[in-house]
Design a protein around this motif. Structure first.
Motif, short mmCIF file in Angstrom:
data_model
loop_
_atom_site.label_atom_id
_atom_site.label_comp_id
_atom_site.label_asym_id
_atom_site.label_seq_id
_atom_site.Cartn_x
_atom_site.Cartn_y
_atom_site.Cartn_z
N SER A 60 -44.69 -7.37 72.54
CA SER A 60 -44.45 -7.11 71.13
C SER A 60 -44.28 -5.62 70.83
O SER A 60 -44.15 -5.24 69.67
N GLY A 61 -44.31 -4.79 71.87
CA GLY A 61 -44.16 -3.36 71.67
C GLY A 61 -45.44 -2.66 71.29
O GLY A 61 -45.43 -1.53 70.84
N ARG A 62 -46.57 -3.35 71.49
CA ARG A 62 -47.86 -2.73 71.20
C ARG A 62 -48.33 -1.93 72.40
O ARG A 62 -48.18 -2.35 73.54
N LEU A 63 -48.92 -0.80 72.08
CA LEU A 63 -49.44 0.09 73.09
C LEU A 63 -50.94 0.17 72.87
O LEU A 63 -51.39 0.53 71.78
N SER A 64 -51.71 -0.18 73.88
CA SER A 64 -53.16 -0.10 73.76
C SER A 64 -53.61 1.20 74.42
O SER A 64 -53.49 1.36 75.63
N ALA A 65 -54.07 2.11 73.61
CA ALA A 65 -54.46 3.43 74.11
C ALA A 65 -55.67 3.93 73.33
O ALA A 65 -55.69 5.03 72.80
N ARG A 66 -56.69 3.10 73.28
CA ARG A 66 -57.88 3.40 72.48
C ARG A 66 -58.48 4.76 72.83
O ARG A 66 -58.81 5.55 71.95
N GLU A 67 -58.61 5.06 74.11
CA GLU A 67 -59.22 6.31 74.54
C GLU A 67 -58.43 7.53 74.03
O GLU A 67 -59.01 8.49 73.52
N LEU A 68 -57.11 7.48 74.14
CA LEU A 68 -56.29 8.60 73.67
C LEU A 68 -56.31 8.70 72.15
O LEU A 68 -56.32 9.80 71.60
N LEU A 69 -56.31 7.56 71.49
CA LEU A 69 -56.35 7.59 70.03
C LEU A 69 -57.67 8.18 69.55
O LEU A 69 -57.71 8.88 68.53
N GLU A 70 -58.75 7.92 70.28
CA GLU A 70 -60.03 8.52 69.93
C GLU A 70 -60.00 10.03 70.15
O GLU A 70 -60.55 10.79 69.35
N VAL A 71 -59.36 10.48 71.23
CA VAL A 71 -59.21 11.92 71.49
C VAL A 71 -58.46 12.58 70.33
O VAL A 71 -58.76 13.70 69.94
N LEU A 72 -57.48 11.87 69.78
CA LEU A 72 -56.70 12.38 68.65
C LEU A 72 -57.41 12.19 67.31
O LEU A 72 -56.92 12.62 66.28
N SER A 73 -58.57 11.50 67.33
CA SER A 73 -59.32 11.15 66.12
C SER A 73 -58.53 10.21 65.21
O SER A 73 -58.67 10.25 63.99
N TRP A 74 -57.69 9.37 65.81
CA TRP A 74 -56.94 8.37 65.05
C TRP A 74 -57.75 7.08 65.07
O TRP A 74 -57.85 6.41 66.08
N GLN A 75 -58.33 6.76 63.95
CA GLN A 75 -59.15 5.56 63.80
C GLN A 75 -58.28 4.41 63.32
O GLN A 75 -57.18 4.63 62.81
N PRO A 76 -58.78 3.16 63.42
CA PRO A 76 -58.04 2.05 62.82
C PRO A 76 -57.75 2.34 61.35
O PRO A 76 -58.63 2.80 60.62
N GLY A 77 -56.51 2.16 60.97
CA GLY A 77 -56.08 2.45 59.61
C GLY A 77 -55.44 3.82 59.46
O GLY A 77 -54.81 4.10 58.44
N SER A 78 -55.60 4.70 60.47
CA SER A 78 -54.95 6.01 60.40
C SER A 78 -53.44 5.81 60.36
O SER A 78 -52.89 4.94 61.04
N VAL A 100 -49.37 2.29 61.29
CA VAL A 100 -50.83 2.30 61.18
C VAL A 100 -51.46 1.99 62.52
O VAL A 100 -50.99 1.10 63.25
N VAL A 101 -52.53 2.70 62.86
CA VAL A 101 -53.31 2.40 64.06
C VAL A 101 -54.02 1.08 63.82
O VAL A 101 -54.66 0.88 62.78
N ARG A 102 -53.91 0.16 64.76
CA ARG A 102 -54.49 -1.18 64.63
C ARG A 102 -56.00 -1.17 64.90
O ARG A 102 -56.55 -0.22 65.43
N ASP A 103 -56.63 -2.29 64.57
CA ASP A 103 -58.08 -2.42 64.70
C ASP A 103 -58.60 -2.18 66.11
O ASP A 103 -59.66 -1.62 66.29
N ARG A 104 -57.89 -2.62 67.10
CA ARG A 104 -58.38 -2.51 68.48
C ARG A 104 -57.85 -1.28 69.20
O ARG A 104 -57.77 -1.25 70.43
N GLY A 105 -57.45 -0.29 68.48
CA GLY A 105 -56.97 0.93 69.11
C GLY A 105 -55.56 0.81 69.64
O GLY A 105 -55.22 1.41 70.66
N GLY A 106 -54.76 0.03 68.98
CA GLY A 106 -53.38 -0.16 69.40
C GLY A 106 -52.40 0.44 68.42
O GLY A 106 -52.73 0.69 67.25
N LEU A 107 -51.21 0.67 68.89
CA LEU A 107 -50.15 1.23 68.06
C LEU A 107 -48.89 0.43 68.34
O LEU A 107 -48.51 0.25 69.50
#
Length: 161
Positions: A60-78, A100-107
């Protein structure tokens, strides 16, 4: 002939009650185009400025990158803007971003952008995050392979001199 009937060719008649009256609307000025986000590639010379990981896109084109999103301080809803810069996909933090950043740290990466950048489902991608610039760059794995091949060729050339 009654006033609510109009004559047409070949003796046909149109009943006026079935023909809507012509409506005139005021001409409006076109709405201004939205300002497009100015996405940039991170260019910090400090080697530690980029955090790099590998990931895969799902179908579906989703990228799961929770660790990197946390490094960027991008929370769900960012909110982020996503676009193409110099042939690579760039996502940047934006208060009015369309994604929008998804609930499980996906984009979710738009299909058109994925296609323009050569990002294929199931094929690894290289993610480079710049926390100081709030930017995430998604490279196809071919870019990493090409850069490593060039680097190895230079190293081999240095050994043979």
């Amino acid at each position: 002939m009654s006033s609510n009937r109009l004559r047409l060719a070949d003796g046909e008649q149109v009943i006026g009650a079935l023909v809507p009256p012509k409506i005139t609307r005021p001409v409006r000025a076109p709405a201004p185009l939205p300002v497009l986000p100015r996405l940039i590639l991170p260019a910090d010379p400090d080697v530690g400025a980029l955090v790099v990981r590998m990931a895969r896109l799902d179908r579906s084109g989703r990228l799961s990158a929770r660790e990197l999103l946390e490094v960027l301080s991008w929370q769900p809803g960012s909110r982020v803007d996503i676009g193409v810069v110099a042939g690579v996909l760039v996502a940047a933090s934006a208060s009015t971003g369309r994604h929008v950043v998804r609930d499980r740290g996906g984009l979710c990466l738009p299909a058109a952008v994925r296609q323009m950048c050569g990002l294929l489902t199931g094929v690894p991608v290289l993610l480079a995050a710049s926390p100081s610039q709030q930017v995430l760059v998604v490279h196809p794995v071919d870019t990493l392979v090409r850069l490593l091949t060039e680097h190895h060729s230079r190293l081999a050339g240095d050994d043979h001199e």
